[in-house]
Write a protein that holds these residues in place. Sequence first.
Motif, PDB file in Angstrom:
ATOM      1  N   ARG A  36     -16.624 -18.339 -56.755  1.00  0.00           N
ATOM      2  CA  ARG A  36     -16.225 -18.433 -58.342  1.00  0.00           C
ATOM      3  C   ARG A  36     -14.978 -18.071 -57.653  1.00  0.00           C
ATOM      4  O   ARG A  36     -14.177 -18.498 -58.228  1.00  0.00           O
ATOM      5  CB  ARG A  36     -17.017 -18.707 -59.914  1.00  0.00           C
ATOM      6  N   MET A  37     -15.115 -16.568 -58.178  1.00  0.00           N
ATOM      7  CA  MET A  37     -13.929 -15.902 -58.008  1.00  0.00           C
ATOM      8  C   MET A  37     -13.057 -16.475 -56.312  1.00  0.00           C
ATOM      9  O   MET A  37     -11.643 -15.944 -56.943  1.00  0.00           O
ATOM     10  CB  MET A  37     -13.953 -14.419 -57.580  1.00  0.00           C
ATOM     11  N   VAL A  38     -13.071 -16.364 -55.103  1.00  0.00           N
ATOM     12  CA  VAL A  38     -12.534 -17.171 -54.378  1.00  0.00           C
ATOM     13  C   VAL A  38     -11.273 -18.275 -54.484  1.00  0.00           C
ATOM     14  O   VAL A  38     -10.739 -18.595 -54.541  1.00  0.00           O
ATOM     15  CB  VAL A  38     -13.125 -17.032 -52.479  1.00  0.00           C
ATOM     16  N   GLY A  39     -12.917 -19.454 -55.406  1.00  0.00           N
ATOM     17  CA  GLY A  39     -12.362 -20.459 -55.445  1.00  0.00           C
ATOM     18  C   GLY A  39     -11.061 -20.766 -56.727  1.00  0.00           C
ATOM     19  O   GLY A  39     -10.647 -22.028 -56.178  1.00  0.00           O
ATOM     20  N   ALA A  40     -11.133 -19.676 -57.217  1.00  0.00           N
ATOM     21  CA  ALA A  40     -10.074 -19.921 -58.312  1.00  0.00           C
ATOM     22  C   ALA A  40      -8.444 -19.203 -58.257  1.00  0.00           C
ATOM     23  O   ALA A  40      -7.790 -18.599 -58.775  1.00  0.00           O
ATOM     24  CB  ALA A  40     -10.768 -18.964 -59.588  1.00  0.00           C
ATOM     25  N   GLY A  41      -8.853 -18.374 -56.330  1.00  0.00           N
ATOM     26  CA  GLY A  41      -7.464 -17.927 -56.464  1.00  0.00           C
ATOM     27  C   GLY A  41      -8.241 -16.563 -56.296  1.00  0.00           C
ATOM     28  O   GLY A  41      -7.159 -15.895 -55.650  1.00  0.00           O
ATOM     29  N   GLY A  42      -8.819 -15.741 -56.533  1.00  0.00           N
ATOM     30  CA  GLY A  42      -8.342 -14.502 -56.199  1.00  0.00           C
ATOM     31  C   GLY A  42      -9.209 -13.737 -54.847  1.00  0.00           C
ATOM     32  O   GLY A  42      -9.441 -14.624 -54.095  1.00  0.00           O
ATOM     33  N   PRO A  43      -9.009 -12.387 -54.781  1.00  0.00           N
ATOM     34  CA  PRO A  43      -9.212 -12.485 -53.438  1.00  0.00           C
ATOM     35  C   PRO A  43     -10.925 -12.030 -53.007  1.00  0.00           C
ATOM     36  O   PRO A  43     -11.971 -11.957 -53.584  1.00  0.00           O
ATOM     37  CB  PRO A  43      -9.230 -10.334 -53.414  1.00  0.00           C
ATOM     38  N   ASP A  44     -10.456 -12.507 -51.914  1.00  0.00           N
ATOM     39  CA  ASP A  44     -12.176 -12.487 -51.265  1.00  0.00           C
ATOM     40  C   ASP A  44     -12.740 -10.926 -50.692  1.00  0.00           C
ATOM     41  O   ASP A  44     -11.658 -10.215 -49.902  1.00  0.00           O
ATOM     42  CB  ASP A  44     -11.689 -13.262 -49.164  1.00  0.00           C
ATOM     43  N   PHE A  45     -13.840 -10.272 -51.726  1.00  0.00           N
ATOM     44  CA  PHE A  45     -13.898  -9.495 -51.261  1.00  0.00           C
ATOM     45  C   PHE A  45     -15.353  -9.268 -50.849  1.00  0.00           C
ATOM     46  O   PHE A  45     -16.414  -9.893 -50.285  1.00  0.00           O
ATOM     47  CB  PHE A  45     -14.083  -8.776 -52.698  1.00  0.00           C
ATOM     48  N   ASP A  46     -15.953  -7.887 -49.959  1.00  0.00           N
ATOM     49  CA  ASP A  46     -17.353  -7.744 -50.431  1.00  0.00           C
ATOM     50  C   ASP A  46     -17.886  -6.851 -50.912  1.00  0.00           C
ATOM     51  O   ASP A  46     -18.188  -6.683 -51.659  1.00  0.00           O
ATOM     52  CB  ASP A  46     -16.853  -6.198 -48.885  1.00  0.00           C
ATOM     53  N   ILE A  47     -19.686  -8.106 -51.576  1.00  0.00           N
ATOM     54  CA  ILE A  47     -20.214  -8.290 -52.050  1.00  0.00           C
ATOM     55  C   ILE A  47     -20.845  -7.465 -51.593  1.00  0.00           C
ATOM     56  O   ILE A  47     -22.008  -6.911 -53.119  1.00  0.00           O
ATOM     57  CB  ILE A  47     -20.792 -10.174 -52.397  1.00  0.00           C
TER      58      ILE A  47
ATOM     59  N   THR B 255      -9.378  -5.674 -60.045  1.00  0.00           N
ATOM     60  CA  THR B 255      -9.391  -5.870 -61.671  1.00  0.00           C
ATOM     61  C   THR B 255      -8.236  -7.273 -62.581  1.00  0.00           C
ATOM     62  O   THR B 255      -8.761  -7.020 -63.009  1.00  0.00           O
ATOM     63  CB  THR B 255      -8.284  -4.221 -61.774  1.00  0.00           C
ATOM     64  N   PRO B 256      -7.334  -7.326 -61.770  1.00  0.00           N
ATOM     65  CA  PRO B 256      -6.465  -8.039 -62.155  1.00  0.00           C
ATOM     66  C   PRO B 256      -6.610  -9.606 -62.463  1.00  0.00           C
ATOM     67  O   PRO B 256      -6.570 -10.811 -63.337  1.00  0.00           O
ATOM     68  CB  PRO B 256      -5.403  -8.321 -60.885  1.00  0.00           C
ATOM     69  N   PHE B 257      -8.578  -9.778 -61.868  1.00  0.00           N
ATOM     70  CA  PHE B 257      -8.969 -10.912 -61.575  1.00  0.00           C
ATOM     71  C   PHE B 257     -10.632 -10.807 -62.840  1.00  0.00           C
ATOM     72  O   PHE B 257     -11.731 -11.495 -62.955  1.00  0.00           O
ATOM     73  CB  PHE B 257      -9.192 -11.284 -60.493  1.00  0.00           C
ATOM     74  N   MET B 258     -10.586  -9.599 -63.535  1.00  0.00           N
ATOM     75  CA  MET B 258     -11.676  -9.430 -64.563  1.00  0.00           C
ATOM     76  C   MET B 258     -11.239  -9.100 -65.957  1.00  0.00           C
ATOM     77  O   MET B 258      -9.942  -9.203 -66.400  1.00  0.00           O
ATOM     78  CB  MET B 258     -12.296  -8.455 -63.658  1.00  0.00           C
ATOM     79  N   LEU B 259     -12.317  -9.621 -66.770  1.00  0.00           N
ATOM     80  CA  LEU B 259     -12.178  -9.491 -67.980  1.00  0.00           C
ATOM     81  C   LEU B 259     -13.163  -7.882 -68.761  1.00  0.00           C
ATOM     82  O   LEU B 259     -14.387  -8.195 -67.807  1.00  0.00           O
ATOM     83  CB  LEU B 259     -13.190 -10.744 -69.088  1.00  0.00           C
ATOM     84  N   PHE B 260     -13.046  -7.262 -69.613  1.00  0.00           N
ATOM     85  CA  PHE B 260     -13.322  -6.183 -70.431  1.00  0.00           C
ATOM     86  C   PHE B 260     -13.674  -6.172 -71.604  1.00  0.00           C
ATOM     87  O   PHE B 260     -12.905  -6.617 -72.310  1.00  0.00           O
ATOM     88  CB  PHE B 260     -12.636  -4.756 -69.930  1.00  0.00           C
TER      89      PHE B 260
ATOM     90  N   ALA C 265     -18.673  -3.381 -70.298  1.00  0.00           N
ATOM     91  CA  ALA C 265     -19.412  -4.555 -69.878  1.00  0.00           C
ATOM     92  C   ALA C 265     -17.745  -5.201 -69.860  1.00  0.00           C
ATOM     93  O   ALA C 265     -17.127  -5.049 -69.320  1.00  0.00           O
ATOM     94  CB  ALA C 265     -20.268  -5.929 -70.849  1.00  0.00           C
ATOM     95  N   ASP C 266     -18.065  -5.916 -68.298  1.00  0.00           N
ATOM     96  CA  ASP C 266     -17.052  -5.932 -67.043  1.00  0.00           C
ATOM     97  C   ASP C 266     -17.446  -7.425 -66.957  1.00  0.00           C
ATOM     98  O   ASP C 266     -18.723  -7.701 -66.253  1.00  0.00           O
ATOM     99  CB  ASP C 266     -16.532  -5.615 -66.288  1.00  0.00           C
ATOM    100  N   THR C 267     -16.310  -8.361 -66.212  1.00  0.00           N
ATOM    101  CA  THR C 267     -17.019  -9.950 -65.612  1.00  0.00           C
ATOM    102  C   THR C 267     -15.912 -10.247 -64.582  1.00  0.00           C
ATOM    103  O   THR C 267     -14.433 -10.161 -65.148  1.00  0.00           O
ATOM    104  CB  THR C 267     -17.711 -10.363 -66.289  1.00  0.00           C
ATOM    105  N   PHE C 268     -16.386 -11.609 -63.633  1.00  0.00           N
ATOM    106  CA  PHE C 268     -14.566 -11.667 -62.762  1.00  0.00           C
ATOM    107  C   PHE C 268     -14.016 -12.995 -64.622  1.00  0.00           C
ATOM    108  O   PHE C 268     -14.979 -13.042 -65.201  1.00  0.00           O
ATOM    109  CB  PHE C 268     -14.915 -12.859 -61.823  1.00  0.00           C
ATOM    110  N   SER C 269     -12.826 -13.224 -64.278  1.00  0.00           N
ATOM    111  CA  SER C 269     -12.184 -14.389 -64.755  1.00  0.00           C
ATOM    112  C   SER C 269     -12.372 -15.597 -64.872  1.00  0.00           C
ATOM    113  O   SER C 269     -13.089 -16.142 -65.822  1.00  0.00           O
ATOM    114  CB  SER C 269     -10.789 -13.473 -64.957  1.00  0.00           C
ATOM    115  N   ALA C 270     -13.269 -15.667 -64.164  1.00  0.00           N
ATOM    116  CA  ALA C 270     -13.850 -16.668 -63.205  1.00  0.00           C
ATOM    117  C   ALA C 270     -15.284 -17.348 -64.164  1.00  0.00           C
ATOM    118  O   ALA C 270     -15.968 -18.411 -63.965  1.00  0.00           O
ATOM    119  CB  ALA C 270     -14.225 -17.671 -61.771  1.00  0.00           C
ATOM    120  N   ASN C 271     -15.885 -16.405 -64.286  1.00  0.00           N
ATOM    121  CA  ASN C 271     -17.738 -16.280 -65.084  1.00  0.00           C
ATOM    122  C   ASN C 271     -16.464 -16.939 -66.412  1.00  0.00           C
ATOM    123  O   ASN C 271     -16.672 -16.320 -67.321  1.00  0.00           O
ATOM    124  CB  ASN C 271     -17.807 -14.871 -65.327  1.00  0.00           C
ATOM    125  N   HIS C 272     -17.143 -18.324 -67.102  1.00  0.00           N
ATOM    126  CA  HIS C 272     -16.988 -18.631 -68.069  1.00  0.00           C
ATOM    127  C   HIS C 272     -17.870 -18.937 -69.244  1.00  0.00           C
ATOM    128  O   HIS C 272     -17.983 -18.241 -70.532  1.00  0.00           O
ATOM    129  CB  HIS C 272     -16.577 -20.294 -68.190  1.00  0.00           C
TER     130      HIS C 272
END
Length: 192
Positions: free
Chosen positions: A51-62, A182-187, A145-152
């Motif tokens: 979801r994150m990468v699909g929404a234009g976020g960075p590719d990251f090491d899960i 961080t720029p792609f997250m909600l808190f 708590a936090d989550t990715f902004s791509a998580n609806h």
Amino acid sequence: MLATDTVAQENRTFMTEPKPFTLRRFTREADVPMAEAKALLLDHARFMHGRMVGAGGPDFDIHAHLDAFWSNFGAVLPPNGSYYLAFDPSGKVVGTGALKRLSPTTGEMKHLYVRPEMRRSGLGQALVEARIRDAREMGLTELVADTFSANHEQPALYDKMGFERLDRPGQASTSAIAPELTPFMLFFRMTL
């Protein structure tokens, strides 16, 4: 809606409807079905990465994030946390959620994940409610708590349950592990 609340040995079991499931709170690492727990968390990480990468976020090491969680797994067990797995009637692991103490007064909710076939069953809300209850029992006065902004789904649930949205990470740990996210997250924060 909780139908029962029974204590069995060191674990609490909750049965809920409309889709039946059982929440099990683990108090000892030795009791956790680690293969299933790790597979579920890997599914969650892959899902959110997509979801994150699909929404234009960075590719990251899960795996860096997963390794950080599993190497400090004791932090989500009593007396400083709580760890839940949810099971469907066949015994399949279908959801998870963790809580860890960050300070004497603050706890962080981590890794809320419900498999797609169990979404809209009340399981996500039951996992959040269980961890709020545990936080109160631990004497905490605040949850973050936090989550990715791509998580609806998760932000909508947190909003419904009375969490406040924050502009910056605060004490949430994902930003410390992977600051590029961080720029792609909600808190979120909740005063207990």
